[in-house]
Design an enzyme around this catalytic site. Structure first.
Site, mmCIF file in Angstrom:
data_model
loop_
_atom_site.group_PDB
_atom_site.id
_atom_site.type_symbol
_atom_site.label_atom_id
_atom_site.label_comp_id
_atom_site.label_asym_id
_atom_site.label_seq_id
_atom_site.Cartn_x
_atom_site.Cartn_y
_atom_site.Cartn_z
ATOM 1 N N TYR A 1 -12.527 -2.319 -4.084
ATOM 2 C CA TYR A 1 -13.071 -2.369 -2.719
ATOM 3 C C TYR A 1 -14.600 -2.261 -2.701
ATOM 4 O O TYR A 1 -15.176 -1.901 -1.661
ATOM 5 C CB TYR A 1 -12.454 -1.273 -1.868
ATOM 6 C CG TYR A 1 -11.052 -1.570 -1.383
ATOM 7 C CD1 TYR A 1 -10.792 -2.666 -0.541
ATOM 8 C CD2 TYR A 1 -9.974 -0.757 -1.719
ATOM 9 C CE1 TYR A 1 -9.523 -2.937 -0.078
ATOM 10 C CE2 TYR A 1 -8.688 -1.023 -1.259
ATOM 11 C CZ TYR A 1 -8.477 -2.113 -0.431
ATOM 12 O OH TYR A 1 -7.205 -2.382 0.046
ATOM 13 N N HIS B 1 -2.423 -5.389 1.660
ATOM 14 C CA HIS B 1 -3.711 -6.076 1.516
ATOM 15 C C HIS B 1 -3.427 -7.510 1.114
ATOM 16 O O HIS B 1 -2.486 -7.763 0.365
ATOM 17 C CB HIS B 1 -4.568 -5.419 0.428
ATOM 18 C CG HIS B 1 -5.711 -6.286 -0.003
ATOM 19 N ND1 HIS B 1 -6.888 -6.322 0.684
ATOM 20 C CD2 HIS B 1 -5.827 -7.180 -1.017
ATOM 21 C CE1 HIS B 1 -7.691 -7.208 0.105
ATOM 22 N NE2 HIS B 1 -7.062 -7.744 -0.936
ATOM 23 N N LYS C 1 0.817 -1.220 0.000
ATOM 24 C CA LYS C 1 0.000 0.000 0.000
ATOM 25 C C LYS C 1 0.855 1.278 0.000
ATOM 26 O O LYS C 1 2.067 1.223 0.233
ATOM 27 C CB LYS C 1 -0.939 -0.036 1.217
ATOM 28 C CG LYS C 1 -1.969 -1.172 1.154
ATOM 29 C CD LYS C 1 -3.002 -1.051 2.275
ATOM 30 C CE LYS C 1 -4.025 -2.173 2.214
ATOM 31 N NZ LYS C 1 -5.119 -1.973 3.191
ATOM 32 N N ASN D 1 -2.144 0.303 6.582
ATOM 33 C CA ASN D 1 -1.698 -0.949 7.200
ATOM 34 C C ASN D 1 -0.822 -1.795 6.271
ATOM 35 O O ASN D 1 -0.767 -3.010 6.392
ATOM 36 C CB ASN D 1 -2.895 -1.738 7.756
ATOM 37 C CG ASN D 1 -3.831 -2.251 6.679
ATOM 38 O OD1 ASN D 1 -3.703 -1.880 5.523
ATOM 39 N ND2 ASN D 1 -4.766 -3.099 7.063
ATOM 40 N N GLU E 1 -9.476 -11.073 -7.440
ATOM 41 C CA GLU E 1 -8.563 -9.934 -7.267
ATOM 42 C C GLU E 1 -7.384 -10.010 -8.235
ATOM 43 O O GLU E 1 -6.962 -8.977 -8.781
ATOM 44 C CB GLU E 1 -8.102 -9.879 -5.810
ATOM 45 C CG GLU E 1 -9.257 -9.518 -4.877
ATOM 46 C CD GLU E 1 -8.899 -9.535 -3.394
ATOM 47 O OE1 GLU E 1 -9.785 -9.215 -2.578
ATOM 48 O OE2 GLU E 1 -7.746 -9.868 -3.048
HETATM 49 P P1 CMP Z 1 -7.689 -4.392 3.354
HETATM 50 O O1 CMP Z 1 -7.270 -5.794 3.603
HETATM 51 O O2 CMP Z 1 -7.017 -3.692 2.233
HETATM 52 O O3 CMP Z 1 -9.266 -4.363 3.105
HETATM 53 C C1 CMP Z 1 -10.064 -3.249 3.427
HETATM 54 C C2 CMP Z 1 -9.298 -2.194 4.140
HETATM 55 O O4 CMP Z 1 -10.082 -1.243 4.807
HETATM 56 C C3 CMP Z 1 -8.472 -2.818 5.241
HETATM 57 O O5 CMP Z 1 -7.412 -3.546 4.665
HETATM 58 C C4 CMP Z 1 -8.094 -1.598 6.060
HETATM 59 O O6 CMP Z 1 -6.936 -0.976 5.572
HETATM 60 C C5 CMP Z 1 -9.299 -0.727 5.851
HETATM 61 N N1 CMP Z 1 -10.104 -0.724 7.047
HETATM 62 C C6 CMP Z 1 -10.698 -1.739 7.627
HETATM 63 N N2 CMP Z 1 -11.359 -1.352 8.722
HETATM 64 C C7 CMP Z 1 -11.169 -0.046 8.813
HETATM 65 C C8 CMP Z 1 -11.595 0.931 9.729
HETATM 66 N N3 CMP Z 1 -12.372 0.632 10.783
HETATM 67 N N4 CMP Z 1 -11.180 2.179 9.511
HETATM 68 C C9 CMP Z 1 -10.416 2.495 8.440
HETATM 69 N N5 CMP Z 1 -9.982 1.598 7.536
HETATM 70 C C10 CMP Z 1 -10.359 0.346 7.745
#
Ligand code: CMP
Length: 139
Positions: free
Chosen positions: A50, A116, A10, A113, A127
């Site tokens: 998403y 993904h 990311k 984070n 995906e």
């Molecule tokens: P990802 O695995 O990319 O899939 C969806 C993403 O949404 C997740 O990782 C997080 O980065 C993001 N995400 C999930 N929950 C939250 C939240 N409560 N607030 C902000 N971002 C979120």
């Protein structure tokens, strides 16, 4: 069985020049990069990728974040690749992630984070197909 999963490094990670460090953790966990490209996601791509989250309160922020800088999309192969990747990634929220995981090591927040990863074999195929043609994948 050897299966495939899909990974995104990311914008928080590319911004900190962690593409190699993250990829090394994936490789050390037994995953092989069988396709990889660095892209700037468009708003339309991020919204499409998403789409399952579009009713969530964080959807707008998520799309803004994922389009805020380059990402590296990867297809990975390995024994039970989806589970293997989820294990090395760690929990979505880095505060909950186990020591030694990518998110515990590098993630800045639940949104930023670092990686993904697909949550099922079925979604892995969807995906991978979203970003790659089969002829871009070399096992
Ligand atoms: P990802 O695995 O990319 O899939 C969806 C993403 O949404 C997740 O990782 C997080 O980065 C993001 N995400 C999930 N929950 C939250 C939240 N409560 N607030 C902000 N971002 C979120």
């Amino acid at each position: 069985a050897v299966t495939r999963t899909f990974s995104i490094i990311k914008p928080d990670a590319t911004r900190r020049n962690l593409t190699g460090a993250v990829t090394k953790m994936l490789e050390d966990a037994g995953l092989r990069v069988i396709a990889s490209k660095r892209i700037q996601m468009t708003k339309e791509q991020a919204e499409g990728f998403y789409a399952v989250h579009k009713e969530r309160p964080f959807f707008g922020d998520l799309v803004a974040f994922m389009t805020s800088g380059p990402v590296v999309v990867q297809a990975l192969a390995g024994e039970d690749a989806v589970l293997r990747n989820r294990t090395i990634m760690g929990a979505t929220n880095p505060a909950d992630a186990d020591d030694g995981t990518i998110r515990k090591t590098f993630a800045e927040s639940i949104e930023a984070n670092t990686v993904h990863g697909s949550d099922s074999d079925e979604n892995a195929k969807i995906e991978i197909d979203f970003f790659f043609d089969e002829n871009e994948i070399v096992g």
